[in-house]
Scaffold this motif. Structure first.
Motif, PDB file in Angstrom:
ATOM      1  N   THR A  17       0.835  -1.205   0.000  1.00 47.95           N
ATOM      2  CA  THR A  17       0.000   0.000   0.000  1.00 47.95           C
ATOM      3  C   THR A  17       0.866   1.250   0.000  1.00 47.95           C
ATOM      4  N   ARG A  18       0.242   2.367  -0.346  1.00 43.24           N
ATOM      5  CA  ARG A  18       0.998   3.614  -0.358  1.00 43.24           C
ATOM      6  C   ARG A  18       1.467   3.989   1.044  1.00 43.24           C
ATOM      7  N   ASN A  19       0.633   3.769   2.033  1.00 47.75           N
ATOM      8  CA  ASN A  19       1.040   4.083   3.401  1.00 47.75           C
ATOM      9  C   ASN A  19       2.238   3.249   3.824  1.00 47.75           C
ATOM     10  N   LEU A  20       2.221   1.952   3.453  1.00 42.51           N
ATOM     11  CA  LEU A  20       3.340   1.077   3.790  1.00 42.51           C
ATOM     12  C   LEU A  20       4.617   1.544   3.110  1.00 42.51           C
ATOM     13  N   LEU A  21       4.544   1.864   1.849  1.00 39.65           N
ATOM     14  CA  LEU A  21       5.730   2.320   1.116  1.00 39.65           C
ATOM     15  C   LEU A  21       6.196   3.682   1.616  1.00 39.65           C
ATOM     16  N   ARG A  22       5.245   4.527   2.006  1.00 38.58           N
ATOM     17  CA  ARG A  22       5.639   5.826   2.550  1.00 38.58           C
ATOM     18  C   ARG A  22       6.432   5.647   3.834  1.00 38.58           C
ATOM     19  N   ARG A  23       5.965   4.766   4.721  1.00 39.99           N
ATOM     20  CA  ARG A  23       6.680   4.513   5.980  1.00 39.99           C
ATOM     21  C   ARG A  23       8.079   3.967   5.706  1.00 39.99           C
ATOM     22  N   ALA A  24       8.175   3.052   4.738  1.00 38.36           N
ATOM     23  CA  ALA A  24       9.480   2.471   4.420  1.00 38.36           C
ATOM     24  C   ALA A  24      10.405   3.508   3.801  1.00 38.36           C
ATOM     25  N   GLU A  68      22.610   0.273   0.068  1.00 33.77           N
ATOM     26  CA  GLU A  68      22.674  -0.878   0.966  1.00 33.77           C
ATOM     27  C   GLU A  68      22.754  -0.440   2.418  1.00 33.77           C
ATOM     28  N   THR A  69      23.545   0.598   2.678  1.00 30.66           N
ATOM     29  CA  THR A  69      23.661   1.101   4.054  1.00 30.66           C
ATOM     30  C   THR A  69      22.320   1.612   4.557  1.00 30.66           C
ATOM     31  N   ALA A  70      21.639   2.397   3.727  1.00 32.34           N
ATOM     32  CA  ALA A  70      20.356   2.972   4.143  1.00 32.34           C
ATOM     33  C   ALA A  70      19.290   1.903   4.322  1.00 32.34           C
ATOM     34  N   ILE A  71      19.220   0.964   3.398  1.00 28.38           N
ATOM     35  CA  ILE A  71      18.210  -0.096   3.484  1.00 28.38           C
ATOM     36  C   ILE A  71      18.455  -0.969   4.707  1.00 28.38           C
ATOM     37  N   ALA A  72      19.722  -1.328   4.954  1.00 29.87           N
ATOM     38  CA  ALA A  72      20.037  -2.163   6.116  1.00 29.87           C
ATOM     39  C   ALA A  72      19.663  -1.463   7.405  1.00 29.87           C
ATOM     40  N   ALA A  73      19.972  -0.157   7.496  1.00 28.60           N
ATOM     41  CA  ALA A  73      19.625   0.595   8.707  1.00 28.60           C
ATOM     42  C   ALA A  73      18.109   0.706   8.856  1.00 28.60           C
ATOM     43  N   ALA A  74      17.420   0.909   7.744  1.00 29.69           N
ATOM     44  CA  ALA A  74      15.957   1.019   7.802  1.00 29.69           C
ATOM     45  C   ALA A  74      15.326  -0.286   8.271  1.00 29.69           C
ATOM     46  N   ARG A  75      15.868  -1.416   7.835  1.00 26.54           N
ATOM     47  CA  ARG A  75      15.355  -2.707   8.305  1.00 26.54           C
ATOM     48  C   ARG A  75      15.496  -2.825   9.817  1.00 26.54           C
ATOM     49  N   ARG A  76      16.617  -2.321  10.347  1.00 24.90           N
ATOM     50  CA  ARG A  76      16.858  -2.432  11.791  1.00 24.90           C
ATOM     51  C   ARG A  76      15.952  -1.512  12.595  1.00 24.90           C
ATOM     52  N   THR A  77      15.697  -0.321  12.077  1.00 30.61           N
ATOM     53  CA  THR A  77      14.961   0.669  12.867  1.00 30.61           C
ATOM     54  C   THR A  77      13.455   0.616  12.654  1.00 30.61           C
ATOM     55  N   GLU A  78      12.992  -0.086  11.611  1.00 28.42           N
ATOM     56  CA  GLU A  78      11.553  -0.199  11.356  1.00 28.42           C
ATOM     57  C   GLU A  78      11.205  -1.671  11.141  1.00 28.42           C
ATOM     58  N   THR A  79      11.197  -2.398  12.232  1.00 31.84           N
ATOM     59  CA  THR A  79      10.996  -3.856  12.158  1.00 31.84           C
ATOM     60  C   THR A  79       9.554  -4.249  11.903  1.00 31.84           C
ATOM     61  N   ALA A  80       8.624  -3.305  12.043  1.00 30.16           N
ATOM     62  CA  ALA A  80       7.215  -3.638  11.817  1.00 30.16           C
ATOM     63  C   ALA A  80       6.881  -3.755  10.335  1.00 30.16           C
ATOM     64  N   ILE A  81       7.801  -3.351   9.468  1.00 35.85           N
ATOM     65  CA  ILE A  81       7.573  -3.456   8.022  1.00 35.85           C
ATOM     66  C   ILE A  81       8.233  -4.720   7.503  1.00 35.85           C
ATOM     67  N   ASP A  82       7.485  -5.487   6.729  1.00 34.07           N
ATOM     68  CA  ASP A  82       8.012  -6.727   6.172  1.00 34.07           C
ATOM     69  C   ASP A  82       9.244  -6.447   5.326  1.00 34.07           C
ATOM     70  N   GLY A  83      10.243  -7.293   5.460  1.00 33.88           N
ATOM     71  CA  GLY A  83      11.495  -7.092   4.749  1.00 33.88           C
ATOM     72  C   GLY A  83      11.363  -7.053   3.245  1.00 33.88           C
ATOM     73  N   SER A  84      10.320  -7.682   2.701  1.00 32.79           N
ATOM     74  CA  SER A  84      10.149  -7.686   1.249  1.00 32.79           C
ATOM     75  C   SER A  84       9.910  -6.280   0.701  1.00 32.79           C
ATOM     76  N   VAL A  85       9.356  -5.410   1.540  1.00 30.87           N
ATOM     77  CA  VAL A  85       9.144  -4.021   1.104  1.00 30.87           C
ATOM     78  C   VAL A  85      10.486  -3.336   0.871  1.00 30.87           C
TER      79      VAL A  85
END
Length: 922
Positions: free
Chosen positions: A444-451, A481-498
């Motif tokens: 969803t747009r909200n999900l992608l916006r959060r990511a 890669e640095t930004a995506i890896a950090a985002a995965r760590r700090t926003e764990t409520a979003i599925d990694g596939s996003v």
């Protein structure tokens, strides 16, 4: 030609072309080769900086127009000086009544010939903006402002056009398709002309041309029959109601609703803006410079000046704002050779992140030098004091938050407020792409916006540079890669596939194969728009928010710097110079600009502070105790918080004018300084966005902080504060002057083209803009230069020793600058293309020596400077601290002293100044 050295001038309505022409003899005598001019093409009336350009092909009339420019150019040519222009391709000034291209877009909407010039989203998902351009110029709510009479319909008899004027300042043109509604049918002539306007659609595709013809008919009718003018005035009056009577404004409201623009309160821009801006500034609209027609128009005048030799080169403002920086630069190189067929000198305003190199495939001579500003500062800051300064800051201001967390929070603050609409638009564009593939269609747009928000908050540099080729560099991949890896760590409520999807899209991998099923153009355009977004968010979050929240050591909070880099190993400085000599030998070197947070000598003085953590801790606590209100009066609303107070006390140490360092203090000078300091603190509070903001100033808190400044400098606490502070500030000022000489010598001798910001040949203890754009006393500088040059003709060593002893008047800096600029003229090839070789010191204080050698074709110099003056305040260098000077006979350019090759004691080398520039004589 490649500049030998440049001198930056800031043009304003009070300092135009003729004023600059008058400086030509002085600049030539000082020794620069080029005037480096702030933007001087037509800008908004009253512009104090020129970056709000309204026409790229007209010289600013407020500066003197084309005739004034011709006089300046002739004066510069007579003085054998060239020009470099600060050019603004990214945006134009809008709002007001001055940009004809923007006004045409407002008048005709998507039918305007210029609608595609600006980055406008005509397909906004906000229904009220469908096919409309948001114009967020109102101070209050639209409905309130129109009823109060702040918007009014007017007729321009000179052009035959109608427009709504907001506050008698902003022009909002009425589309000619609606003129008939205004003119009515009471007058036969007006009825006839009005009917012509109503019939404009039948004239497609010549609607605009026909409308101009009908406007001319109106002009003629008014000129020939005054009664027509009266009838139009009466027609206009029917639309303008009575202030306070809502019903009386309904006709104007209905007319406005039909236009291609939608006037709104300025606050709506944060959520609903549908055009790209320069950062978050509503009246600077982004240009689509990737379009050939826009590029050709914007560069017509500068290309002519480059070809005929009027100017030698360009400084490209805000290169990161462009959709395709590399493509822009390649086009510029191809279109603008000079008359000898050589490419122009070209530098870009580019802020490099930690360990980020300038793109090797960009066809430029280098950057404007922010990275050098901070490399020079790092030479002067004592890294051993970092832990102490962290402790002092924590003890004084409270808990010390990790800077990386402050930065992330600051960037999110920008994305959630000032630049929320751009994130919404980007998320919508990427959502459309995701829905075209079954594997990602549920994003969803909200999900992608959060990511996206999390990725941008963790982005390690200003931006990446993927273009329509779709092939990221290794640097681009590492950053993503640095930004995506950090985002995965700090926003764990979003599925990694996003995040996987976002990496593939932002890197171009999503369409790397031939059968992706997605539009390659759509994916790469979204990736490039993302890049245009990360830059301004980083700039606003880092430079204009986090820099004002984290006040451990404010000298480090500089454009292109990082507050956690508390000094660097000396080898890092040498490595940077070797790299520049090898790849970017003509890059610009700067220590002050119109954008730096503090003047170069302010930073140098604060660098001296880094040598005295214990004394600083004692001083700041003592001053804080003196300035604190009595317990019975300890109302927090009467006192800045401890973090702001800590920043203020550092600022006073760094910027206290020399004339206030001794008794008696001139009341007028003290009052002037207090106002400057209050201006800087007001900006700091609003930029920090903790207690106050630009949009919602907290006058109570701001008033308390400004009252604190008065209490400290001129009020009831002033005598006690000055008595306690002057000895310490005076000591830092004296040592800071030595640092300034070190900084000046290094800037004028390391690889690159040194720039002198206006007035900085003498001391520059300025604060953030607009303080650093104050008028400069050039008459005093010209007189001082004449004296300096005459004195240097005699006993050079004695003159420099006298100047160093009486450092307060700044002649020591002026003399150093003039001598080394003259040296650059005599050894042009060496400074333009010489290599760079670090030279180690020896002895117990070897780390206080910074030395290097530069050579080309038998020409040879050695430069040595003495770091950390506080260590030598009383005893000087230890006798066995030395430099191994290469073989030969050497003349020291500043003092005229001579040395033989071999071991040279630091005491001898720095007997007069904390710097030596030795030229081989044999």
């Amino acid at each position: 030609m490649t500049p030998r050295a440049t001198y930056r001038l800031q043009f304003t309505p009070d300092f135009g072309f003729d004023a600059a022409a008058g400086l030509a003899p002085y600049l030539a005598k000082l020794g620069v080769s080029h005037l480096y001019a702030s933007p001087y093409l037509k800008a908004r009336p009253g512009s104090t900086h020129g970056y709000d350009i309204t026409d790229h092909n007209v010289f600013n009339p407020e500066l003197g127009g084309p005739t004034g420019f011709a006089r300046m150019s002739a004066a510069l040519k007579a003085a054998d000086l060239k020009q470099i222009l600060d050019f603004v391709p990214n945006h134009m000034g809008v709002g007001g009544a001055d940009n004809p291209f923007w006004l045409d877009v407002l008048e005709w909407g998507q039918d305007s010939a210029y609608a595609g010039w600006f980055d406008i989203d005509w397909d906004s998902d906000q229904l009220y903006l469908h096919d409309k351009l948001l114009v967020p110029i109102l101070g209050g709510q639209y409905g309130v402002e129109i009823v109060e009479g702040k918007l009014a319909l007017k007729f321009d008899a000179a052009t035959g056009s109608f427009a709504v004027w907001a506050y008698d300042t902003h022009t909002l043109p009425i589309c000619p398709l609606h003129y008939g509604q205004i003119l009515g049918d009471d007058d036969e002539t007006l009825d006839h002309i009005g009917d012509g306007f109503s019939g404009l659609p039948a004239w497609r595709p010549q609607v605009l041309r026909r409308a101009e013809s009908l406007k001319a008919d109106l002009v003629n009718a008014v000129r020939e029959r005054p009664a027509i003018g009266d009838a139009i005035a009466a027609a206009v009056a029917r639309f303008n109601g009575t202030p306070g009577d809502a019903k009386s404004w309904s006709r104007l409201d209905a007319l406005i609703a039909k236009q291609s623009w939608r006037a709104a309160q300025f606050r709506t821009a944060a959520d609903d803006i549908n055009y790209r801006r320069f950062f978050n500034i509503n009246d600077l609209a982004g240009l689509r410079m990737e379009l050939p027609a826009v590029f050709d128009h914007a560069h017509r005048l500068v290309a002519t000046m480059l070809r005929d030799g009027t100017i030698d080169g360009l400084r490209i403002d805000h290169i990161d704002g462009l959709l395709d920086p590399k493509g822009y630069l390649e086009r510029l190189r191809a279109r603008a050779p000079n008359r000898e067929g050589r490419s122009p000198y070209l530098v870009v305003e580019k802020i490099l992140g930690p360990h980020e190199p300038l793109r090797a495939d960009w066809p430029v001579d280098g950057t404007t030098g922010y990275e050098v500003t901070n490399q020079l500062l790092a030479v002067m800051v004592d890294p051993s004091a970092e832990a102490s300064f962290s402790r002092i800051y924590g003890d004084f201001a409270g808990d010390l938050e990790i800077f990386s967390k402050i930065l992330r929070a600051s960037k999110k603050r920008i994305m959630d407020n000032e630049m929320s609409s751009e994130l919404n638009s980007l998320a919508r564009e990427i959502t459309r792409i995701a829905r075209r593939n079954p594997r990602t269609s549920d994003f969803t747009r909200n999900l992608l916006r959060r990511a996206l928000r999390e990725v941008v908050a963790n982005f390690p540099i200003y931006r990446t540079y993927i273009d329509f080729d779709g092939v990221p560099t290794e640097e681009d991949r590492r950053s993503l890669e640095t930004a995506i890896a950090a985002a995965r760590r700090t926003e764990t409520a979003i599925d990694g596939s996003v995040f996987t999807f976002l990496y593939d899209l932002l890197s171009g991998d999503l369409v790397a194969g031939p059968k992706s099923g997605l539009s390659r153009n759509a994916v790469l355009h979204a990736a490039m728009r993302f890049q245009q977004y990360t830059g301004p968010v980083t700039a606003k979050g880092l430079e204009d928010t986090a820099f004002y929240r984290f006040n451990r050591f404010i000298a480090l909070n500089e454009v292109g710097g990082h507050p956690t880099a508390f000094g660097r190993p000396l080898q890092a400085f040498h490595d940077a110079n070797v790299e520049r000599a090898r790849h970017w030998p003509h890059s610009m070197l700067t220590t002050s600009t119109h954008d730096t947070k503090r003047g170069e000598d302010t930073r140098a003085r604060l660098a001296a502070l880094s040598e005295f953590p214990d004394a600083w801790a004692e001083a700041v606590n003592r001053w804080g105790h003196i300035l604190s209100p009595a317990p019975a009066e300890a109302d927090p609303d009467r006192q800045p918080d401890r973090n702001d107070e800590y920043a203020l006390l550092q600022l006073v140490v760094g910027t206290c004018p020399v004339e206030l360092l001794s008794e008696p203090r001139d009341p007028e000078a003290l009052a002037t300084y207090a106002e400057r300091l209050k201006g800087a603190m007001t900006k700091a509070m609003r930029e920090a966005k903790v207690h106050s903001t630009w949009a919602d100033p907290n006058t109570t808190y701001e008033g308390a902080t400004l009252a604190f400044v008065d209490r400290m400098l001129t009020g009831e606490k002033a005598d006690a504060f000055w008595a306690a502070a002057l000895p310490f500030i005076g000591r830092m000022a004296r040592l800071g002057a030595q640092n300034s000489i070190v900084q000046t010598v290094l800037k004028l001798t390391i690889p690159g083209v040194p720039d002198i910001y206006q007035g900085c040949e003498l001391w520059d203890f300025s604060m953030v803009d607009p303080d650093n754009r104050r008028p400069v006393d050039f008459e005093a500088r010209a007189a001082a230069l004449d004296t300096v040059l005459a004195d240097l003709e005699g006993d050079r060593a004695g003159t420099l020793a006298t100047y160093a002893a009486s450092w307060q008047d700044g002649r020591v800096k002026l003399a150093t600058t003039a001598v080394l600029l003259d040296l650059r003229r005599d050894h042009a090839a060496l400074f333009a293309d010489g290599d760079y070789e670090p030279l180690p010191g020896s002895g117990p204080e070897a780390d206080s020596l910074c030395a290097f050698r530069r050579r080309v074709d038998g020409d040879d110099i050695v430069v040595a400077v003495a770091r950390f003056p506080g260590r030598r305040e009383e005893a000087g260098f230890a006798a066995d601290t030395a430099l191994m000077l290469p073989e030969g006979r050497w003349r020291e350019a500043l003092t005229g002293a001579r040395f033989d090759g071999g071991v040279v004691a630091a005491r001898s080398l720095f007997a007069v100044l904390p710097a030596a520039v030795l030229v081989r004589e044999g």
